[in-house]
Structures are given as structure tokens and as C-alpha cells.
Design an enzyme around this catalytic site. Sequence first.
Site, PDB file in Angstrom:
ATOM      1  N   CYS B  50      29.428  12.843   6.331  1.00 33.33           N
ATOM      2  CA  CYS B  50      30.552  11.933   6.129  1.00 33.33           C
ATOM      3  C   CYS B  50      31.875  12.676   6.012  1.00 33.33           C
ATOM      4  O   CYS B  50      32.935  12.095   6.158  1.00 33.33           O
ATOM      5  CB  CYS B  50      30.318  11.001   4.960  1.00 33.33           C
ATOM      6  SG  CYS B  50      29.671  11.810   3.529  1.00 33.33           S
ATOM      7  N   ARG B  52      32.478  15.719   7.754  1.00 36.98           N
ATOM      8  CA  ARG B  52      32.769  16.617   8.866  1.00 36.98           C
ATOM      9  C   ARG B  52      31.948  16.294  10.107  1.00 36.98           C
ATOM     10  O   ARG B  52      30.837  15.778  10.012  1.00 36.98           O
ATOM     11  CB  ARG B  52      32.547  18.073   8.464  1.00 36.98           C
ATOM     12  CG  ARG B  52      31.084  18.433   8.225  1.00 36.98           C
ATOM     13  CD  ARG B  52      30.923  19.869   7.800  1.00 36.98           C
ATOM     14  NE  ARG B  52      31.495  20.056   6.470  1.00 36.98           N
ATOM     15  CZ  ARG B  52      32.525  20.828   6.213  1.00 36.98           C
ATOM     16  NH1 ARG B  52      33.074  21.514   7.173  1.00 36.98           N
ATOM     17  NH2 ARG B  52      32.989  20.924   4.989  1.00 36.98           N
ATOM     18  N   GLN B 112      24.338  19.102  -1.439  1.00 41.52           N
ATOM     19  CA  GLN B 112      23.764  18.382  -0.293  1.00 41.52           C
ATOM     20  C   GLN B 112      23.994  19.080   1.042  1.00 41.52           C
ATOM     21  O   GLN B 112      23.149  19.034   1.918  1.00 41.52           O
ATOM     22  CB  GLN B 112      24.337  16.959  -0.180  1.00 41.52           C
ATOM     23  CG  GLN B 112      23.721  15.973  -1.132  1.00 41.52           C
ATOM     24  CD  GLN B 112      24.465  15.968  -2.448  1.00 41.52           C
ATOM     25  OE1 GLN B 112      25.513  16.608  -2.561  1.00 41.52           O
ATOM     26  NE2 GLN B 112      23.941  15.294  -3.448  1.00 41.52           N
ATOM     27  N   ALA B 186      29.916  -2.831 -23.710  1.00 44.60           N
ATOM     28  CA  ALA B 186      29.523  -2.921 -22.306  1.00 44.60           C
ATOM     29  C   ALA B 186      30.651  -2.558 -21.363  1.00 44.60           C
ATOM     30  O   ALA B 186      30.944  -3.251 -20.414  1.00 44.60           O
ATOM     31  CB  ALA B 186      29.020  -4.320 -22.015  1.00 44.60           C
ATOM     32  N   GLY B 187      31.289  -1.432 -21.637  1.00 49.40           N
ATOM     33  CA  GLY B 187      32.357  -0.990 -20.740  1.00 49.40           C
ATOM     34  C   GLY B 187      31.785  -0.531 -19.410  1.00 49.40           C
ATOM     35  O   GLY B 187      30.612  -0.199 -19.299  1.00 49.40           O
ATOM     36  N   LYS B 188      32.661  -0.523 -18.408  1.00 47.52           N
ATOM     37  CA  LYS B 188      32.244  -0.137 -17.061  1.00 47.52           C
ATOM     38  C   LYS B 188      31.746   1.315 -17.040  1.00 47.52           C
ATOM     39  O   LYS B 188      30.722   1.650 -16.459  1.00 47.52           O
ATOM     40  CB  LYS B 188      33.467  -0.285 -16.145  1.00 47.52           C
ATOM     41  CG  LYS B 188      33.131  -0.366 -14.696  1.00 47.52           C
ATOM     42  CD  LYS B 188      32.709  -1.781 -14.300  1.00 47.52           C
ATOM     43  CE  LYS B 188      31.705  -1.691 -13.147  1.00 47.52           C
ATOM     44  NZ  LYS B 188      30.560  -2.559 -13.315  1.00 47.52           N
TER      45      LYS B 188
END
Lengths: 270, 422
Positions: B50, B52, B112, B186-188
Site C-alpha cells: 500500500c 510502494r 510487515q 467507554a471512551g473511543k
Amino acid sequence: MPLLWLRVALALYGVGLLYAVVSLWGGRPILTRIMLPAVGLGTIFHFVAIVEYAMLGPAFAPSFLHLGESLLAFLLMAFFFVVYLRYKTASPGVAVFPMVFLLTVFASAPSSLLSSPSPGVSNRWIIIHVGLILVGYSALFFSFFASLLYLVQERNLKSKVTRGGFWSKLPALATIDEIGYKCLVFGFPFMTLGLIAGSILAEARFGSRLFDDPKILLSILMWVVYMVLLYTRWSAGWRGRRAAYLAAFAFAAAVLAWSVNTGWHRFIVP
Amino acid sequence: MNFQLIGVNHNSAPLEVRERLAIPETHLPDAIRTLVQQPGVEEGMVLCTCNRVELLTSGNHGSDVRGFFPMYFGVSPDALNSHIYEFRQRDAVRHVFRVASSLDSMVVGEPQILGQVKEAYAIARGLGAVHSALDVLLSRAFAVAKRVRTETAIGSSSVSISSVAVNLAEKIFGSLKQKTVYLVGAGKMAELAARRLMANGVGKILFSNRTHERALQLSEAFGGDAVSFEKLYETADHADIVLTSTSATGYLFRREHGEQFLARRRNQPMFFIDISVPRNVDPEMGRLDGMFVYDIDDLQTVAAGNSAERQKEAARAEEIVEHEVERFTVRIKSLAVVPTILSLQEQFETIRQAEMDRIRGKLGQISPDQEAAIESLTRGIVNKLLHTPITTLKSSTSEAEAASVHEIIRRIFNLNSRKPNK
């Protein structure tokens, strides 16, 4: 011949020593790569040396003290490898290698004082007594060092700054804790049996003079601290700082007990 | 040997350009085949991730694949020229080494890329498009990447908040299996961190929220248990990791709570990750032995520290790569002159043999001693004559010089019509 093997082992342990010193200052990849094979080979040579001593018999054996140092060094290395294989960490090496190196230096020095234990005492009992105690010592050493590492790692995590090199590669806190605890539990029966064997031995020969010996008093003190250490761990889960203080105390007592009277009991020296 | 590398990456081209040049996996074999059909190209491979798209080829000195992208995608060369980079020979080798070692990645040190390069190599190799020089180059690149990974700490630290949290948890507890996470609020961000922790295998997850409905929703979504907010203090010590992100204005957890928890847990460590602003956990609690409290700033500081550490390690990695490029070029150069040296030796040997046969006919009967003397004499002459050309071949330093010495020797000794027998 055994002395030659021991000196080869010493040279190889030297690589470990170098690794230990250098890794505190950032480390060198080359040393990291050769360290394990080197000390592993050293341990094998050391083992050969010990077996050869055993086969030569008492007439050629070096002073008992030297053999004790050699055995303790070997046991420490054996412990190191058990811990390494089980927990995949070489961190204890930083303390173990210098210690082992030093012990092996003493052990491989030409022994001038060939002080065989007093003729009245059965050699076999002495060997059992010393062997058990030495396993206990090694375990205690590991436990003590683990509690120091625990403190360092705890401080690292609380300081919230990134540290590189050796400090970033320490095992997880829980792993250090487990190593320390397991060594403690493992070492305790050895230490206890070793002390019992020793006191039966001495009692039989020297009766009440037994308690005149500072070495024995210190050993008993060490054993008591050892038990307190285990007890507080079992009952209250003491770890970290408090456990480290206790372990340091037990270790100091052990070192003193080892070194008092140049390593040998007062009542045997004529 | 003529390596050429053409490509675009996240630095050279915006996403719009990269997506136009992206080659879907199913089309890769076709693209590789087209690539190796270009004039002069002997080997080729295509790396497409994604970030190169790169073409790597090896061919004779005239080969050039700069026209491949415009031709293959039907784009005008002008639209691409400002985005495309090109490396040849030594520079191409360096680039391949840097890419494989994750030094050219957007997040330097991410793991990766090596797998992606290996996959691209495997596909091209499967098609027979990589077989000699590129094979040597790529094998070396993998070895270099491994060396960089083992000799530097480039990939060892986390640089995002949630991975820092996971990393710290692992430094405290070792394995996260059997560990319990308690999500308070319950924060993001907390949700993100919880997801990350779950991906790393935490055993159990508990939810608590002032609005119990929300806790129930989350517990269903993540597969955990909802605990009513009133029981927060009774239950918090069941958790090893507590993630707080409520909108409470005062401290929810104070030092005395920490003391109680530790007593109930028999001093087993606890890790509080406080990502709420204002803070939910009193930093004083972090002074207790076995209590670890990190707020959002702490996490950010660690992340920033790790990035700085990574930069330092990257500098060391660059040194390793540079050293390896040097070694590789020396090696490839010596490989290139081997066929010429062989033909040269072979040609001289043929001449010597022919002359020996001729002299034998003329001399008639000779003793074995005499025969041996003539053997060693002629061999000595041949070796002395060959000495200078061979050392000149081996020692020419610059590539241009090597190429011209090579060519002159082949022409003088008329080697071009001959192929060496290995």
C-alpha cells in the site's frame, strides 16, 4: 589435567564476564552472539574438570575450599542455563558471570594450603553436607539477584522513560518474580537438609562446641531469614522492595557464613 | 550486471498516484511477464504494497524499464515523471537492502515489509523471472534485514498509544493470557486499547459504566461481562489491568483504593491505564509498590521516546546497510569477471596443448623426465603471460573501468566468440 580444563573454562567464562560488563554500557552485538556458546562450552569443560577431580580421588583433590568454589560456580552456571531455557532470558548473566568468573579464578589458583578436612570426619558426609548447602546457596543467589532485577524493572516501569540496551531487554516483572520465587522454593529444602546434615555431623564430633562457631551461627541466621522470606511470600505475597531487603539480608548472611574462617569451620582447623 | 529499480513510494507520490500504479495480486504474474519481455531485461520482479510500487530488474547494459509504468498503465509519462525514482547498480542494491530492512518504510522498523518483499520474490521466482543475479541480490537483502533486526533494536519498541499500553502490560505481566482487563467508562481510545489487548490474548474482559446499558452493549460486542457501576470498588481488584476513560471530574481511584486492592490481591501488581482527561486515577496511587499508573501524557511520552530511540537505531541500521552494500558490490564484481578469466585460461590452455602435441611429433621418443620438464616450462610461460591480465581484471575499482578492461581483454584475446566450459 583437571586444572587445565578448569582454566579453559575460566577463559570461556571471561567472555561471559566481558558480556556482563559491556552490556551495562549498551552492549555489543558480537558479544551477545558469542556469549551463550562461550559460557556453555565453559560449563562443559568445568563439568569435565569436576568429574576428573572426583575420579582422581582425595589424594589429588585440591583443597576442599577450592573444590567448593569450583562446585558453586558450576552450580550457578547450571542454574543460569535452567533459567535461560525455561524463561528465555539471559539477564541473570549480568550478575552470574562475574560471580562465576571470580569463583573460578579462586578455584583454579594453584592451591598452597592443602587442608583436607580433619581426618576424623567422614568425607562422604562432608561432601553431602557441602553439596546440599551449595545448591541452596546458588538458589539463594539467584533469588537475591531476581529481587534486585525486580526492583530495577519496577523502577523502570514507574519512571516512565524509555531506556535502551540491557534495561529494555529485562524480562517481564511477573517473570522475574516467578524466577525469584521458584528459586527460593527450590533452594529451601536443600539448604535445610544441608544444615541438618552439617549439624548432625558436627554434633556427633564436637558436641556443644558446635555453637561456638560463628559460621554455624551465621548459617542458622541465614536459614531463619530464608524461612521468613518464604513465609511472608506465602502469607502476604510480599515481593518487590520488601522481599528484596529480606533476600539481601539472607544473602549477606550467606556470604559472611561462607567467608568466615576462610571458608572452613573453626573446630576443624587444628 | 545491470540492476535497475524504478518505483513510487509514500514519500515520492501521493496516494492518488500510488493507487493508479497499484497492481492487484491477481495481475502480478502478468505484470512480471511483461516486465521481463522488455528489451535487454533478463530478470525482473514487482513489489506492490500500500505504500510502494517498485520494479526491480537485472539485464544487459542497454536495458531500461523507465517506460514500463506509462506503457503498462496507459498513463502519460509526464504525469508520472516527478513522482518516480530510479536507482541503478549500487544505488539499486542499497535501496533493496533498505526496503527489506524496513528503513524506507512509513513507520521505520515496521515488520510487515520484509514478508511482503519475500512474497514478491517468491511470486517472481515461481514464474522463472528471478533466477541468477536478482536471486543473489534478494537472498542477500533478506540476510541484511535479519542482521538489522538482530543487531539493532529498530523494531523492538512501540510508537502508538495503544501498542505502548499493550507493551507496558506485557512488561509487567509477561503473557497476557489469563489476565483480566477492566474497562471503566467507554471512551473511543479505551475501546481501541481494549481491542488491542484482546488481540494480544487477554483472558477476560469486564465493563463498567455509569449508564449500565452502555456497559451491556460493550460486553455483548466484545464478549465480556458487564458489572454495575456501584460495585466498581468491590470488583476492581479482580482485574490486572484497569482502563479508565470516564468523564468524571474528580479522581475515581485514589491511593487508599489502591492499598485496599493490593491487600485483597495479596500484593499482585496492578496496571492502571488512565486515558481520561481530566484524570480518573490519582497519580499518588502509582507510588504504591506493585501499582503502575500511566496517564495519557505518560503513554505519549513513552511513545515519543520510542520514536526517538527508533531514529537512533535507524542510524545504526543505515551503517549496517552501507557496509553490506559495499560487500555485495565487491562480490558481484568478482562474480562478473569469473567467466572472462575462465575463457582466458581455457584459450591459453588449448594453445599450449596444441603446441605440446606438435613438439611431441617433432621430438620423437622423449623420456618422462623431459616430458615433465617441457610441461612445466610451458605451463610457467602461460601462467606468467596470464598473470597481468587476470590481476588487472580483478583489481579494476570503478565500474566504468571494470567494464572497459573487461571489454578490451575480451577483444584482444578474441573471447567473445567463445563460451567458457564450466
